[in-house]
Design an enzyme around this catalytic site. Structure first.
Site, mmCIF file in Angstrom:
data_model
loop_
_atom_site.group_PDB
_atom_site.id
_atom_site.type_symbol
_atom_site.label_atom_id
_atom_site.label_comp_id
_atom_site.label_asym_id
_atom_site.label_seq_id
_atom_site.Cartn_x
_atom_site.Cartn_y
_atom_site.Cartn_z
ATOM 1 N N LYS A 170 -15.813 15.991 11.002
ATOM 2 C CA LYS A 170 -17.066 16.050 12.028
ATOM 3 C C LYS A 170 -17.357 17.229 12.688
ATOM 4 O O LYS A 170 -16.558 17.719 13.461
ATOM 5 C CB LYS A 170 -16.685 14.834 13.141
ATOM 6 N N THR A 215 0.873 -1.291 -0.257
ATOM 7 C CA THR A 215 -0.001 -0.056 0.043
ATOM 8 C C THR A 215 1.043 1.253 -0.002
ATOM 9 O O THR A 215 1.953 1.047 0.112
ATOM 10 C CB THR A 215 -0.728 0.101 1.227
ATOM 11 N N GLU A 221 -5.546 -3.661 -1.504
ATOM 12 C CA GLU A 221 -5.942 -5.164 -0.729
ATOM 13 C C GLU A 221 -6.793 -5.864 -1.654
ATOM 14 O O GLU A 221 -7.311 -6.965 -1.321
ATOM 15 C CB GLU A 221 -6.633 -4.799 0.501
ATOM 16 N N TRP A 276 -21.767 14.648 10.102
ATOM 17 C CA TRP A 276 -20.480 14.412 9.038
ATOM 18 C C TRP A 276 -20.512 15.450 7.908
ATOM 19 O O TRP A 276 -21.532 15.550 7.314
ATOM 20 C CB TRP A 276 -20.288 13.099 8.637
#
Ligand code: ADP
Length: 535
Positions: free
Chosen positions: A437, A182, A327, A442
């Site tokens: 937040k 990654t 992944e 959100w």
């Protein structure tokens, strides 16, 4: 009962050799153009397999590649994996300390490196503990001077090797064939091992009509790098089908890519939004090419906005949006409209095409909220996307502790916060750590960015959270103006533009004009760097 037949990469190599030996592969290496066929490639792959053996590489060994999208890299994709070794594609843009870590952690035995990238490896070669040999990929007769030692000449090795090779049949389909780390937005990069079986299945499924829609008759130009997530597995899909490949090499300017698409009559391409954004701006500036052969381009890696999809469409570039991660091999979602949606209004269609779309056949998904319950399919309730399936990693390579964070109860927890609508279209709202937040609610940084980027003077925008004593966090927009618009647009102009387009409480507390959005090694907005600078 059916035969118990292993799913091996060798099968796609054999298919391309037997059925499509005349089909072409175009490859640009260091400004020189090469044309070879799948038949030629097969012979060179066999020579390379012989070379690997003579260099002492054994089944299971990790073989590193440090190279652009070109035919030699493609040969390595097949020779290494079909020899039951593990192809470890090294990301050219990793920081030196990360590069050292991934090579040592994987224990690469040989590294194949493009000539122009030698200096990047020389910087770290003193600290590589497992590498025994370097092989230089070059068009030149003689090796360039290098501190890499011992350094061997790829073409000379191939020329001296036999052009036949018996690839092993007794390979376990679950044995590792590919490896990618990654890009590590936190901590050191984590390794993912792809198996023979996962590559086989992923490369077939993603070729389906409702995903890449790849066929023998296509001309495929993967702009997405072969050094990250195996160019989304596209070289393997092409070999299955005998699709002509166009490998663009290292020059990825809008002009170079558009010329190549015109010259080779490319029908399908794939890349991250930054590539297509730069092509869009180049076309908007009045540069003209004949891109009439192009059927569609896949955009993924980060979000493609509805506006971008619409504007590219005006130039005949038909975008389909896809989602995935290292992944997941990578493709998990693809946004193709269902037949009856073609009757829907234009805006609604663009909104859907900007979603990341429907789950690929063969995978399972769940979207869970903070309480661990699955969210409603209402396009509103947000949760974390979890996936499982035959091309989804089950753990990181040799990282038991860090694996526990993302892999639980048989699922990969993606850290991507999403909603899903009644039709099953998933929308990535944000990476969990990028969500803002504000007062218990959100704000999606991606949504806000996409609206800011509709402003005609804006080239790029990234939104990050800044701490706020009252609301906990508030959004701040980092905006790059187009060259011709510099100093002509103010913070107030941007805020006025946003008014009415987003909820009032979403309006950024601050708009900062900067020269460039920092990018990660694979061209995504690097919000971590922005947070460090402004947060
Ligand atoms: P890294 O190595 O940084 O994890 P990856 O290439 O694996 O890089 O990136 C995966 C992440 O990229 C996903 O978890 C998601 O946040 C983001 N991503 C990928 N495709 C899309 C997309 N089409 N829209 C929005 N975000 C995307």
């Amino acid at each position: 009962m059916m035969m118990k037949h292993p799913l091996l990469i060798k099968t796609m190599l054999e298919r391309s050799r037997k059925l499509f030996p005349k089909k072409e592969i175009f490859s640009r290496c260091f400004e020189k153009d090469h044309r070879l066929t799948y038949g030629d490639m097969h012979k060179r792959v066999c020579r390379l397999a012989n070379v690997l053996q003579s260099l002492g590489a054994q089944r299971g060994d990790k073989i590193g590649t440090f190279a652009w999208n070109n035919h030699r890299h493609l040969e390595l994709y097949f020779a290494v994996t079909c020899s039951d070794m593990v192809l470890h594609t090294l990301n050219l843009r990793l920081f030196p300390e990360h590069l050292i870590h991934v090579i040592n952690h994987a224990a690469d035995k040989i590294i194949f490196v493009d000539e122009d990238l030698i200096p990047l490896l020389e910087r770290v070669s003193d600290q590589l503990t497992t590498v025994e040999k370097y092989v230089i990929l070059t068009d030149k007769e003689e090796l360039p001077p290098t501190r890499l030692s011992p350094a061997l000449h790829y073409e000379k090795l191939l020329a001296d090797a036999p052009e036949t090779f018996e690839f092993p049949d007794d390979v376990d389909e679950n044995s590792p064939a590919g490896m990618c780390y990654t890009t590590a937005t936190t901590g050191l990069p984590k390794g993912v091992l792809y198996t023979q079986r996962s590559i086989y299945l992923h490369s077939l499924v993603q070729a389906l009509p409702d995903i890449h829609c790849l066929a023998e008759q296509d001309v495929l130009m993967p702009v997405v790098p072969m050094f990250h997530v195996m160019a989304w597995g596209l070289p393997f899909s092409a070999a299955w089908l005998g699709t002509k490949l166009v490998m663009p090499g290292r020059v990825l300017t809008p002009d170079a890519l558009c010329k190549l698409m015109e010259q080779e009559k490319v029908t399908i391409s794939a890349g991250v939004p930054t590539i297509w954004m730069s092509i869009l701006q180049h076309l908007e500036a009045g540069n003209k090419y004949d891109l009439s052969a192009l059927r569609h381009v896949a955009i993924g890696g980060s979000a493609a906005s509805a506006n971008m999809i619409k504007l590219l469409g005006k130039f005949g570039i038909n975008v389909f949006h896809a989602y995935g991660m290292t992944e997941t091999s990578p493709v998990v979602l693809a946004s193709r409209l269902k037949s009856y949606m073609k009757e829907w209004g234009e805006d609604r269609q663009y909104a859907l095409r900007a979603k990341q779309g429907l789950l690929l056949p063969g995978l399972d998904m769940k979207i869970v909220n903070n309480e661990g319950n699955e969210v409603a399919w209402d396009g509103k309730e947000m949760g974390e996307l979890c996936v499982r399936g035959p091309w989804i990693a089950g753990a990181y390579f040799d990282e038991p502790e860090r694996s526990k964070e993302n892999f639980r109860d048989g699922w990969l927890y993606t850290n991507d916060m999403v909603t899903i609508d009644e039709e099953g279209f998933v929308l990535i709202q944000d990476r969990a750590k990028d969500l803002i937040k504000s007062g218990g609610e959100w704000i999606s940084s991606v949504d806000l960015e996409n609206v800011i980027m509709i402003h005609p003077a804006v080239a790029e925008a990234a939104v990050i959270a800044i701490p706020d004593p009252k609301w906990q966090e508030r959004p701040m927009a980092c905006v790059v103006l187009k060259a011709a618009e510099k100093d002509k647009v103010t913070e107030a102009d941007i805020l006025a533009f946003l008014e009415g387009k987003v909820a009032k409480w979403w309006l950024p507390d601050k708009v900062m004009f900067i020269d460039e959005i920092p990018k990660t090694s694979v061209g995504k907005f690097n919000k971590k760097a922005l947070r460090e600078r402004f947060g």
